[in-house]
Enzyme design. Structure first.
Site, PDB file in Angstrom:
ATOM      1  N   HIS A 329      40.249 -25.686  28.271  1.00  0.00           N
ATOM      2  CA  HIS A 329      40.048 -26.186  26.683  1.00  0.00           C
ATOM      3  C   HIS A 329      40.244 -24.977  25.788  1.00  0.00           C
ATOM      4  O   HIS A 329      40.940 -25.288  24.615  1.00  0.00           O
ATOM      5  CB  HIS A 329      38.578 -26.421  26.487  1.00  0.00           C
ATOM      6  CG  HIS A 329      37.967 -26.797  25.130  1.00  0.00           C
ATOM      7  ND1 HIS A 329      38.016 -27.862  24.512  1.00  0.00           N
ATOM      8  CD2 HIS A 329      37.607 -25.788  24.289  1.00  0.00           C
ATOM      9  CE1 HIS A 329      37.643 -27.841  23.417  1.00  0.00           C
ATOM     10  NE2 HIS A 329      37.326 -26.477  23.190  1.00  0.00           N
ATOM     11  N   GLU A 330      39.957 -23.808  25.943  1.00  0.00           N
ATOM     12  CA  GLU A 330      40.192 -22.496  25.097  1.00  0.00           C
ATOM     13  C   GLU A 330      41.728 -22.569  24.825  1.00  0.00           C
ATOM     14  O   GLU A 330      42.130 -22.260  23.851  1.00  0.00           O
ATOM     15  CB  GLU A 330      39.599 -21.426  25.590  1.00  0.00           C
ATOM     16  CG  GLU A 330      38.003 -21.214  25.459  1.00  0.00           C
ATOM     17  CD  GLU A 330      37.328 -21.644  23.912  1.00  0.00           C
ATOM     18  OE1 GLU A 330      38.153 -21.060  23.281  1.00  0.00           O
ATOM     19  OE2 GLU A 330      36.415 -22.100  23.856  1.00  0.00           O
ATOM     20  N   HIS A 333      43.643 -24.638  22.514  1.00  0.00           N
ATOM     21  CA  HIS A 333      43.671 -24.381  21.178  1.00  0.00           C
ATOM     22  C   HIS A 333      44.939 -23.407  20.895  1.00  0.00           C
ATOM     23  O   HIS A 333      45.486 -23.533  19.867  1.00  0.00           O
ATOM     24  CB  HIS A 333      42.278 -23.656  20.819  1.00  0.00           C
ATOM     25  CG  HIS A 333      41.183 -24.428  20.748  1.00  0.00           C
ATOM     26  ND1 HIS A 333      41.159 -25.418  19.842  1.00  0.00           N
ATOM     27  CD2 HIS A 333      39.978 -24.117  21.275  1.00  0.00           C
ATOM     28  CE1 HIS A 333      39.871 -25.918  20.024  1.00  0.00           C
ATOM     29  NE2 HIS A 333      39.116 -25.353  20.858  1.00  0.00           N
ATOM     30  N   GLU A 409      38.980 -29.758  18.537  1.00  0.00           N
ATOM     31  CA  GLU A 409      37.972 -29.810  19.532  1.00  0.00           C
ATOM     32  C   GLU A 409      38.379 -30.776  20.541  1.00  0.00           C
ATOM     33  O   GLU A 409      38.570 -30.873  21.761  1.00  0.00           O
ATOM     34  CB  GLU A 409      36.666 -29.768  19.484  1.00  0.00           C
ATOM     35  CG  GLU A 409      35.982 -28.393  18.892  1.00  0.00           C
ATOM     36  CD  GLU A 409      36.242 -27.193  19.627  1.00  0.00           C
ATOM     37  OE1 GLU A 409      36.065 -27.375  20.910  1.00  0.00           O
ATOM     38  OE2 GLU A 409      36.747 -26.169  19.056  1.00  0.00           O
TER      39      GLU A 409
END
Length: 469
Positions: A329-330, A333, A409
């Site tokens: 997920h990070e 970004h 997100e």
């Protein structure tokens, strides 16, 4: 009769410009506070009335955790109400009683005693800044102590002793001054000598400073407060490196930070520019490394003994697969350009603010509104314009960035899903929500205005289809 009964609009028009500015700033500040208090009241009502696990959360959360998170968030919300009220009243009293010109005058007397006359405006500005931040630190201390040693302690998050807390607070204040004072003095100097286009040079200077701080923060500043150790060789490190390579993320180092000495909340982030990226994992995120899952080791040094003696033995953190999903997920970004987009938005906003500052700085009424009739110090101008005059714009911008953040997100979750991490991210989000006692039910207006991350249920729903596949 008509002439005797002046309308409020007429009375307002008759006021001098500086009084209108002052009253507008005060009224807007209270309007924002009342709006925030209204939203918080709606959310507190949710905490009070939602006492049973909703049906759609039955598979996700047990009733004990649900009740713990409900009580934790209720305590936090009540604390936030009182601290917010205090802050608003304090700010209003400072403005009404002429606190800013008083502090400026006091700064002039102190710098005068040190041999620096009124012509040394930058020296006086630095004394003013030091006194203002000291005042803020002292008045904020009781609230910080209560939050840490009453609320966080009561709900099992605080791992600090009183000694550690004060040592940390003093260190934080000193480090902040070491950065703030030199940067401010250079900024004021650039504004003074920059001529008509000073706003371009001031903006470029703040851009360089922010990039330098981001670059050195984790290597030189953060280690002053927390211990960073390289993630030991092993399966997790190998898997992280493999995943980074698969999406061309230029990873150079992976660190574990001892967040458990301070709090049992967990986190993960990456930093660095160009081909020099590092990943930082909080030990509280890792099931295998969290000090909260271990017995206190014997023979540690005094400070560690102090903090570890407070450690509650509770199973915390995520399994390796779940940690990889969180990192997926990070890294999403980064891959999707969210970090760069945020920097561009921030710098465009910064440039606009400096440009408007250049337009407004010559307006003597702005200074007179806050009690500066004879002098127009640059630092005071920055404070008045950035903090007070821009506050309506800042509120709108903050809301827009919150909406954008939620969108980012969802996109980062979708990226982790494409990496095949949907199932593990699903379980990791539930674990992190449980470990951090997040309350999964929220008032829709409160959520829309405040949540930079989408509510848990919405994120899980978006991951659900892929998880079932």
């Amino acid at each position: 009769r008509g002439a005797a009964m002046a309308l409020p609009g007429d009375l307002w028009a008759e006021l001098p410009a500086e009084r209108r500015i002052f009253c507008s700033v005060l009224l807007f500040s209270w309007a924002v506070y009342l709006w925030e208090a209204f939203l918080a009241h709606r959310q507190r009502r949710v905490y009070r009335t939602t006492t049973h696990v909703p049906q759609e959360l039955g598979q996700i959360m047990d009733s004990e955790t649900f009740e713990k998170s409900r009580l934790y968030q209720l305590d936090k919300s009540t604390f936030s109400f009182w601290s917010g009220l205090y802050s608003e009243v304090e700010g209003t009293m400072i403005l009404l009683c002429g606190g800013i010109p008083f502090l400026w005058k006091l700064s002039g007397q102190i710098s005068g005693h040190a041999g620096f006359g009124p012509e040394y405006e930058i020296v006086q500005s630095l004394v003013f800044l030091l006194l203002a931040t000291l005042f803020s630190a002292v008045t904020g201390l009781p609230w910080s102590l209560y939050n840490t040693f009453v609320i966080e302690e009561k709900h099992g998050f605080n791992q600090q002793t009183l000694g550690f807390f004060f040592k940390d607070a003093i260190k934080k204040f000193v480090v902040t001054q070491c950065i703030l004072l030199p940067v401010t003095s250079l900024l004021l100097y650039i504004i003074k000598i920059g001529g008509d286009y000073f706003f371009i040079y001031a903006w470029l200077f703040t851009l360089v400073v922010s990039l330098v701080l981001v670059t050195i923060y984790a290597d030189y500043i953060a280690p002053l407060f927390d211990k960073f150790i390289p993630l030991p060789e092993g399966e997790l490190k190998q898997q992280i490196e493999t995943m980074a390579k698969s999406i061309d993320f230029p990873l150079t180092k992976v660190y574990v930070v001892e967040g458990s000495k301070r709090s049992s909340h967990s986190n993960a982030y990456f930093y660095g520019f160009f081909k020099n990226k590092r990943i930082v994992l909080f030990d509280t995120l890792l099931e295998d490394y969290s000090a909260l899952n271990k017995e206190p080791a014997e023979g540690e040094d005094g400070e560690d003994e102090e903090t570890k003696s407070k450690t509650k033995n509770k199973k915390q953190g995520c399994k390796n697969e779940e940690v990889l999903a969180v990192l997926g997920h990070e890294l999403g970004h980064w891959k999707l350009g969210h970090t760069v987009k945020n920097i561009i938005i921030s710098q465009m906003n910064s440039f606009l603010c400096f440009f408007l500052f250049a337009v407004l700085i010559g307006q003597k009424e702005l200074f007179a509104a806050f009690g500066f009739y004879d002098t127009q110090p640059t630092l005071i101008g920055l404070m008045i314009i950035f903090q007070f005059i821009f506050s309506p714009y800042n509120e709108v911008l903050s809301f827009c960035l919150t909406v954008l953040s939620r969108r980012f997100e969802f996109q980062a979750d979708a990226f982790a899903k494409e990496l095949g991490k949907a199932k593990d991210l699903y379980s990791a989000l539930i674990k992190l929500n449980k470990d951090n006692l997040g309350f999964p039910v929220s008032d829709w207006i409160f959520s829309m205005w405040h949540y930079s991350h989408p509510p848990l249920l919405e994120r899980l729903q978006a991951l659900k289809d892929a998880k079932q596949e």
